[in-house]
Design a protein around this motif. Structure first.
Motif, PDB file in Angstrom:
ATOM      1  N   THR A 133       0.764  -1.543   0.146  1.00  0.00           N
ATOM      2  CA  THR A 133       0.127  -0.153   0.185  1.00  0.00           C
ATOM      3  C   THR A 133       1.151   1.475   0.329  1.00  0.00           C
ATOM      4  OG1 THR A 133      -1.850  -1.350   1.504  1.00  0.00           O
ATOM      5  CG2 THR A 133      -2.039   1.541   1.141  1.00  0.00           C
ATOM      6  N   ALA A 134       1.978   0.934   0.752  1.00  0.00           N
ATOM      7  CA  ALA A 134       3.127   2.640   0.423  1.00  0.00           C
ATOM      8  C   ALA A 134       3.081   2.757  -0.970  1.00  0.00           C
ATOM      9  CB  ALA A 134       4.725   1.633   1.235  1.00  0.00           C
ATOM     10  N   LYS A 135       2.629   4.192  -0.655  1.00  0.00           N
ATOM     11  CA  LYS A 135       2.956   5.029  -1.781  1.00  0.00           C
ATOM     12  C   LYS A 135       4.793   5.387  -2.399  1.00  0.00           C
ATOM     13  CE  LYS A 135      -1.151   7.882  -1.247  1.00  0.00           C
ATOM     14  NZ  LYS A 135      -1.447   9.557  -0.649  1.00  0.00           N
ATOM     15  N   HIS A 136       5.508   5.286  -1.175  1.00  0.00           N
ATOM     16  CA  HIS A 136       7.056   5.314  -1.556  1.00  0.00           C
ATOM     17  C   HIS A 136       8.095   4.487  -1.851  1.00  0.00           C
ATOM     18  CE1 HIS A 136       5.178   9.428  -1.017  1.00  0.00           C
ATOM     19  NE2 HIS A 136       5.356   9.481   0.522  1.00  0.00           N
ATOM     20  N   GLU A 137       8.533   4.917  -2.815  1.00  0.00           N
ATOM     21  CA  GLU A 137      10.187   3.357  -2.571  1.00  0.00           C
ATOM     22  C   GLU A 137      10.702   3.065  -1.362  1.00  0.00           C
ATOM     23  OE1 GLU A 137      12.802   0.744  -4.505  1.00  0.00           O
ATOM     24  OE2 GLU A 137      10.728   1.005  -4.790  1.00  0.00           O
ATOM     25  N   ILE A 138      10.505   3.743  -0.174  1.00  0.00           N
ATOM     26  CA  ILE A 138      11.253   4.251   1.091  1.00  0.00           C
ATOM     27  C   ILE A 138      10.690   3.678   1.955  1.00  0.00           C
ATOM     28  CG2 ILE A 138      13.325   5.057   2.845  1.00  0.00           C
ATOM     29  CD1 ILE A 138      15.090   5.965   0.486  1.00  0.00           C
ATOM     30  N   THR A 165      22.617   2.178  -2.256  1.00  0.00           N
ATOM     31  CA  THR A 165      21.815   0.752  -0.574  1.00  0.00           C
ATOM     32  C   THR A 165      20.585   0.785  -0.713  1.00  0.00           C
ATOM     33  OG1 THR A 165      23.761   2.229   0.691  1.00  0.00           O
ATOM     34  CG2 THR A 165      21.816   1.919   1.563  1.00  0.00           C
ATOM     35  N   GLU A 166      20.253  -0.298  -0.069  1.00  0.00           N
ATOM     36  CA  GLU A 166      18.726  -1.104  -0.447  1.00  0.00           C
ATOM     37  C   GLU A 166      18.308  -0.927   0.427  1.00  0.00           C
ATOM     38  OE1 GLU A 166      18.551  -2.720  -4.760  1.00  0.00           O
ATOM     39  OE2 GLU A 166      19.149  -4.256  -3.313  1.00  0.00           O
ATOM     40  N   ILE A 167      18.667  -1.526   1.771  1.00  0.00           N
ATOM     41  CA  ILE A 167      18.355  -1.956   3.316  1.00  0.00           C
ATOM     42  C   ILE A 167      19.580  -0.592   4.246  1.00  0.00           C
ATOM     43  CG2 ILE A 167      18.556  -3.870   4.873  1.00  0.00           C
ATOM     44  CD1 ILE A 167      18.859  -5.808   2.590  1.00  0.00           C
ATOM     45  N   LYS A 216      14.061  -0.765   0.495  1.00  0.00           N
ATOM     46  CA  LYS A 216      13.689  -0.575  -0.662  1.00  0.00           C
ATOM     47  C   LYS A 216      12.245  -0.847  -0.701  1.00  0.00           C
ATOM     48  CE  LYS A 216      17.067   2.656  -2.302  1.00  0.00           C
ATOM     49  NZ  LYS A 216      17.736   3.369  -3.569  1.00  0.00           N
ATOM     50  N   LYS A 217      11.129  -0.803  -1.693  1.00  0.00           N
ATOM     51  CA  LYS A 217       9.929  -1.736  -2.094  1.00  0.00           C
ATOM     52  C   LYS A 217      10.482  -2.879  -3.123  1.00  0.00           C
ATOM     53  CE  LYS A 217       5.578  -0.615  -2.576  1.00  0.00           C
ATOM     54  NZ  LYS A 217       4.498   0.393  -3.399  1.00  0.00           N
ATOM     55  N   SER A 218      11.459  -2.090  -3.611  1.00  0.00           N
ATOM     56  CA  SER A 218      11.501  -2.667  -5.122  1.00  0.00           C
ATOM     57  C   SER A 218      12.497  -3.838  -4.187  1.00  0.00           C
ATOM     58  CB  SER A 218      12.893  -2.189  -5.989  1.00  0.00           C
ATOM     59  OG  SER A 218      13.937  -1.901  -4.715  1.00  0.00           O
ATOM     60  N   VAL A 219      13.822  -4.137  -3.449  1.00  0.00           N
ATOM     61  CA  VAL A 219      13.800  -5.220  -2.758  1.00  0.00           C
ATOM     62  C   VAL A 219      13.306  -5.680  -2.477  1.00  0.00           C
ATOM     63  CG1 VAL A 219      14.870  -4.707  -0.873  1.00  0.00           C
ATOM     64  CG2 VAL A 219      16.212  -6.311  -1.476  1.00  0.00           C
ATOM     65  N   PHE A 220      12.517  -5.697  -1.876  1.00  0.00           N
ATOM     66  CA  PHE A 220      10.415  -6.700  -1.319  1.00  0.00           C
ATOM     67  C   PHE A 220      10.335  -6.896  -2.302  1.00  0.00           C
ATOM     68  CE2 PHE A 220       7.015  -7.232   0.043  1.00  0.00           C
ATOM     69  CZ  PHE A 220       6.526  -7.453   1.364  1.00  0.00           C
ATOM     70  N   PHE A 221       9.523  -6.508  -3.056  1.00  0.00           N
ATOM     71  CA  PHE A 221       9.613  -7.193  -4.325  1.00  0.00           C
ATOM     72  C   PHE A 221      10.118  -7.881  -4.826  1.00  0.00           C
ATOM     73  CE2 PHE A 221       6.532  -3.638  -4.159  1.00  0.00           C
ATOM     74  CZ  PHE A 221       5.264  -3.746  -3.388  1.00  0.00           C
ATOM     75  N   ARG A 222      11.694  -7.927  -5.615  1.00  0.00           N
ATOM     76  CA  ARG A 222      12.477  -8.642  -6.215  1.00  0.00           C
ATOM     77  C   ARG A 222      12.718 -10.166  -5.323  1.00  0.00           C
ATOM     78  NH1 ARG A 222      16.077  -5.395  -5.743  1.00  0.00           N
ATOM     79  NH2 ARG A 222      17.750  -6.284  -4.672  1.00  0.00           N
ATOM     80  N   HIS A 223      12.586 -10.059  -4.369  1.00  0.00           N
ATOM     81  CA  HIS A 223      12.658 -10.905  -3.315  1.00  0.00           C
ATOM     82  C   HIS A 223      11.175 -12.067  -3.139  1.00  0.00           C
ATOM     83  CE1 HIS A 223      17.223 -11.467  -2.483  1.00  0.00           C
ATOM     84  NE2 HIS A 223      17.001  -9.773  -2.240  1.00  0.00           N
ATOM     85  N   ASP A 238      14.852 -10.396  10.313  1.00  0.00           N
ATOM     86  CA  ASP A 238      15.920 -11.470  10.714  1.00  0.00           C
ATOM     87  C   ASP A 238      15.879 -12.093   9.154  1.00  0.00           C
ATOM     88  OD1 ASP A 238      14.238 -13.182  11.572  1.00  0.00           O
ATOM     89  OD2 ASP A 238      15.639 -13.652  12.991  1.00  0.00           O
ATOM     90  N   LEU A 239      14.876 -12.708   9.328  1.00  0.00           N
ATOM     91  CA  LEU A 239      14.512 -13.766   7.799  1.00  0.00           C
ATOM     92  C   LEU A 239      14.550 -12.515   6.427  1.00  0.00           C
ATOM     93  CD1 LEU A 239      12.647 -16.994   8.677  1.00  0.00           C
ATOM     94  CD2 LEU A 239      15.220 -16.718   8.863  1.00  0.00           C
ATOM     95  N   PHE A 240      14.093 -11.947   6.174  1.00  0.00           N
ATOM     96  CA  PHE A 240      14.122 -11.431   5.358  1.00  0.00           C
ATOM     97  C   PHE A 240      15.525 -10.068   4.587  1.00  0.00           C
ATOM     98  CE2 PHE A 240      13.348  -7.699   2.424  1.00  0.00           C
ATOM     99  CZ  PHE A 240      12.987  -7.768   1.800  1.00  0.00           C
ATOM    100  N   ILE A 241      15.554 -10.287   5.782  1.00  0.00           N
ATOM    101  CA  ILE A 241      17.373  -9.291   5.806  1.00  0.00           C
ATOM    102  C   ILE A 241      18.194 -10.126   5.383  1.00  0.00           C
ATOM    103  CG2 ILE A 241      19.072  -8.223   6.647  1.00  0.00           C
ATOM    104  CD1 ILE A 241      16.891  -6.567   6.057  1.00  0.00           C
ATOM    105  N   ASN A 242      17.766 -11.636   6.499  1.00  0.00           N
ATOM    106  CA  ASN A 242      18.856 -12.269   6.367  1.00  0.00           C
ATOM    107  C   ASN A 242      19.613 -13.041   4.564  1.00  0.00           C
ATOM    108  OD1 ASN A 242      19.529 -15.902   6.227  1.00  0.00           O
ATOM    109  ND2 ASN A 242      21.015 -14.687   7.763  1.00  0.00           N
ATOM    110  N   LYS A 243      18.420 -12.689   3.971  1.00  0.00           N
ATOM    111  CA  LYS A 243      17.735 -13.247   2.139  1.00  0.00           C
ATOM    112  C   LYS A 243      18.379 -12.595   1.878  1.00  0.00           C
ATOM    113  CE  LYS A 243      14.283 -14.995  -1.106  1.00  0.00           C
ATOM    114  NZ  LYS A 243      12.923 -15.354  -1.729  1.00  0.00           N
ATOM    115  N   ALA A 244      18.205 -11.058   1.393  1.00  0.00           N
ATOM    116  CA  ALA A 244      18.136  -9.488   0.619  1.00  0.00           C
ATOM    117  C   ALA A 244      19.103  -8.719   0.951  1.00  0.00           C
ATOM    118  CB  ALA A 244      16.885  -8.554   0.740  1.00  0.00           C
ATOM    119  N   ALA A 245      20.511  -8.901   2.017  1.00  0.00           N
ATOM    120  CA  ALA A 245      21.123  -8.378   1.889  1.00  0.00           C
ATOM    121  C   ALA A 245      22.276  -8.870   1.840  1.00  0.00           C
ATOM    122  CB  ALA A 245      21.554  -8.618   3.493  1.00  0.00           C
TER     123      ALA A 245
END
Length: 377
Positions: A133-138, A165-167, A216-223, A238-245
């Motif tokens: 729902t968020a309007k912004h990328e960050i 930087t994405e995270i 960023k929303k882009s890293v969320f959707f990419r994963h 933690d699990l999301f960052i463990n995967k996306a970082a």
């Protein structure tokens, strides 16, 4: 082999193992933790601000919303931003409190969830809805039981988004209270931050804390969001960052104005339940992270028993020298870290609190084998 020679042989092995364990501990302090202790954020020639969506998931948090949400709503941020509160199937008066705030603060947007998500336990479904729902990328995440440490929290956290930087990982501190129990739980929070912030600076990011985390929303959707671990109740942070970082897409922000503060557990039972829930996700970390975290915890756990045994059965003077080397290096780094993370009152107690970690590991060692509960509240 005579008995005296046999005993002497094992005394030597005991001391050598103590030296090895100390060497491992010193390595972690010098290679990892020193990165945080001596970290200095780079000064920027040009200051750039980005639109930000703050997202808070709440379930039956009426009291916390009254106490903490104003601290988010009064942020001094000159660029466009919004505050999204996802009210997840609350049975208390949260809805009416949020609607009242919305009349005053136009940047506040509410999402009312009235049905439970099937087969997606925990906070992941409401958080995913908030991010989509968020309007912004960050997006900047915190919890309903947290309050920003200053009116510049949004500004300071978004400054971490430089090129590539994405995270951005922040520090979620606990309120300082009277009593030694408060020092114990705050020390564990500091100790956890010492690890995940230092590992991030070493290019081995393994987690963040949902109390103060931005990406960023882009890293969320990419994963594909939390899809790879939707079956796990925890792990939305933690699990999301463990995967996306990666080595290059993660930054840390440890400006005191960028901290968040939350209420510490008031009882042993509350704290144990909280930590069991958190540690139950660590079994899903990447192998390299599990190895590094496990080796550190194992060496930390063995250090004091081996020190005592070396004093009793080997040579107390040599044992004290080895102990003193670690104590000196540890003291310098913890002195600087406790100041950077505004936990100065803990430093005079650091030897006693470090010894306490032996019992802490005993207390929570079984958590990684427990099946996490299916609710996030």
């Amino acid at each position: 082999m005579k008995l005296t020679e046999y005993v002497h042989h094992w005394e030597n092995i005991l001391f050598l193992v103590f030296c090895l364990i100390t060497l491992i501990q010193v390595f972690y302090y010098l290679f990892f933790f020193a990165r945080l202790a001596f970290y200095k954020s780079k000064s920027k020639l040009i200051s750039q601000t980005h639109p930000v969506s703050v997202i808070i998931c709440s379930r039956d948090e009426a009291g916390n919303l009254v106490k903490n949400l104003p601290g988010v709503l009064i942020q001094q941020y000159r660029t466009t931003h919004e505050v999204i509160v996802v009210n997840d199937n609350s049975f208390d008066e949260s809805k009416y409190i949020l609607e009242e705030y919305q009349r005053t603060y136009k940047q506040l947007h509410l999402i009312e969830l009235t049905q439970e998500a099937r087969f997606i336990p925990g906070k992941k479904f409401p958080l995913s809805i908030g991010i989509k729902t968020a309007k912004h990328e960050i997006v900047l995440l915190t919890d309903a039981d947290c309050v920003p440490a200053s009116e510049f929290w949004i500004e300071k956290m978004q400054e971490g988004f430089t090129n590539g930087t994405e995270i951005v990982l922040g520090y979620g501190a606990l309120h300082k209270k009277k009593g030694f129990f408060n020092k114990l739980v705050r020390w564990e929070t500091l100790h956890t931050a010492l690890q995940y912030l230092s590992y991030a600076k070493a290019g081995l990011t393994y987690m963040g804390v949902g109390r103060n985390l931005s990406y960023k929303k882009s890293v969320f959707f990419r994963h594909k969001g939390f899809s790879s671990h939707n079956h796990v109740p925890g792990g939305d942070d933690d699990l999301f960052i463990n995967k996306a970082a990666t080595k290059k897409n993660t930054a840390i922000v440890i400006d005191k104005d960028a901290f968040t503060l939350s209420e510490p557990p008031k009882t042993w039972k509350q704290w144990i339940r909280q930590k069991n829930r958190h540690y139950s996700t660590s079994k899903y970390y990447k192998a390299i992270h599990k190895f590094l975290l496990g080796l550190y915890a194992f060496s930390h756990f063995l250090f004091y028993p081996l020190f005592i045994l070396s004093i009793l059965f080997y040579d107390w003077e040599q044992a004290l020298i080895i102990f003193g080397i670690r104590f000196f290096i540890q003291g310098i780094i913890l002195f600087k870290v406790t100041r950077k993370l505004d936990e100065r009152d803990l430093f005079p107690w650091y030897l006693l609190l470090d010894i306490w970690m032996f019992f802490y590991y005993l207390l929570f060692s079984t958590a990684i084998f427990k099946k996490p509960k299916g609710t996030w509240k």
